[in-house]
Write an enzyme that holds these catalytic residues in place. Structure first.
Site, short mmCIF file in Angstrom:
data_model
loop_
_atom_site.label_atom_id
_atom_site.label_comp_id
_atom_site.label_asym_id
_atom_site.label_seq_id
_atom_site.Cartn_x
_atom_site.Cartn_y
_atom_site.Cartn_z
N ASN A 174 0.88 -1.18 0.00
CA ASN A 174 0.00 0.00 0.00
C ASN A 174 0.91 1.22 0.00
O ASN A 174 1.47 1.58 1.03
CB ASN A 174 -0.89 -0.02 1.25
N LYS A 217 0.17 4.24 -0.26
CA LYS A 217 -0.47 5.44 0.31
C LYS A 217 -0.23 6.63 -0.61
O LYS A 217 -0.11 6.46 -1.83
CB LYS A 217 0.03 5.70 1.74
N HIS A 273 -9.64 1.21 4.68
CA HIS A 273 -8.37 1.39 5.41
C HIS A 273 -8.62 2.33 6.59
O HIS A 273 -9.41 3.27 6.49
CB HIS A 273 -7.31 1.97 4.46
N GLU A 305 -7.05 4.70 7.73
CA GLU A 305 -6.82 6.13 7.47
C GLU A 305 -8.04 6.76 6.80
O GLU A 305 -8.35 7.92 7.04
CB GLU A 305 -5.54 6.30 6.62
N GLU A 309 -5.88 -5.05 10.38
CA GLU A 309 -4.86 -4.02 10.60
C GLU A 309 -5.16 -3.28 11.91
O GLU A 309 -5.95 -2.33 11.91
CB GLU A 309 -4.86 -3.01 9.45
N GLY A 363 2.04 2.09 10.79
CA GLY A 363 3.00 3.18 10.66
C GLY A 363 3.64 3.59 11.97
O GLY A 363 4.29 4.63 12.05
N SER A 403 3.02 -2.37 10.44
CA SER A 403 4.47 -2.38 10.67
C SER A 403 5.12 -3.74 10.38
O SER A 403 6.01 -4.17 11.10
CB SER A 403 4.79 -1.92 12.10
C1 PEP Z 1 -0.95 0.10 5.93
O1 PEP Z 1 -0.91 1.25 5.56
O2 PEP Z 1 -1.87 -0.63 5.54
C2 PEP Z 1 0.11 -0.39 6.81
C3 PEP Z 1 0.01 -1.59 7.31
O3 PEP Z 1 1.16 0.47 7.03
P1 PEP Z 1 2.56 0.10 7.76
O4 PEP Z 1 3.05 -1.19 7.16
O5 PEP Z 1 3.45 1.25 7.43
O6 PEP Z 1 2.27 -0.03 9.21
#
Ligand code: PEP
Length: 246
Positions: free
Chosen positions: A9, A11, A93, A95, A164, A170, A208
């Site tokens: 992803n 972003k 997601h 976000e 998630e 992040g 992460s």
């Molecule tokens: C994500 O944006 O779906 C995500 C898991 O980000 P990160 O791997 O940076 O935590």
């Protein structure tokens, strides 16, 4: 046996030059035995498609509209994504849930719109730190998934689910393999009650994931791969995570 899937992803990162370098790096470092995809910003879908021609890596978007077409300024329909050859669209997601106030039903409607055009929705669910600490993880993820189950009914077996935990995205703070597996098992149980395809469905972990923690996460029985944010922006890191899934 379920095949592992690793999805990057990106972003709102990148530009034409950096994307070209990243995709060239993946070309050099692949192929992998896992399925691999990148979900890129809308403006870069076509160039990504061209760069990935003839390669194993598939591509998709990070969102789609719940609407079919019409006066919805700024939105991108799943018909448009299908027209560009997208295999996947991330929906729900955290976000988008947080910054665009997307609720469970809207996320479910987006998943339905994607499926209607042959684009596989990657439906994200996950609890905040506050919800986890209040012991509400199960209630929250089940509620989020239930909206999709009720909306898609017999098509629910066609989606990919991504667990998630919001507190792990992040932040550098990863769920332990045991914490992640426990939630994945709950989600699979919920899917079993809804479809006979539950055993074949891919449930990804995101939050992460890095080259050094991917293999242990992917070894868990109900973790079928990962949704990767930050680490998907570095070809070497993303390739190592894809290898860990193989
Ligand atoms: C994500 O944006 O779906 C995500 C898991 O980000 P990160 O791997 O940076 O935590």
């Amino acid at each position: 046996m379920r095949k592992k899937l690793v999805v990057g992803n990106w972003k709102m990162h990148g530009n034409r030059a950096s994307n070209a370098l990243l995709l060239a790096g993946l070309k050099e470092l692949g192929p992998w035995s896992a399925q691999v995809a990148v979900c890129v910003p809308f403006p870069y879908i076509t160039e990504t498609a061209l760069a990935l021609t003839g390669q194993q890596v598939q591509y998709g978007a990070q969102d789609c509209s719940a609407h079919e077409q019409g006066a919805y300024t700024g939105e991108v329909s799943s018909a448009m994504l299908a027209d560009l050859g997208c295999r996947y669209a991330i929906v729900g997601h955290s976000e988008r849930r947080a910054y665009h106030r997307e609720g469970d039903q809207l996320v479910a409607d987006k998943a339905k719109a994607a499926l209607a055009h042959g684009v596989t929705p990657i439906v994200c669910v996950g609890e905040t730190l506050e919800e986890r600490e209040a012991g509400r993880t199960e209630e929250v993820v089940k509620r989020q998934l239930a909206a999709v189950v009720h909306t898609l009914t017999h098509c629910i077996g066609e989606i990919v689910v991504a667990y998630e935990p919001v507190w792990a995205i992040g932040t550098g703070r990863t769920a332990t393999p045991e914490q992640a597996q426990a939630v994945h098992a709950l989600l699979r149980q919920q899917l079993r009650a809804a479809t006979q395809k539950a055993e074949q469905m891919q449930i990804l972990y995101g939050g992460s994931v890095k080259p050094d923690n991917a293999a242990e996460l992917f070894r868990q029985p109900d973790i079928d791969g990962g949704l990767i944010g930050g680490a998907s922006l570095k070809a070497a890191d993303f390739a190592a995570i894809c290898r860990a899934a193989g």
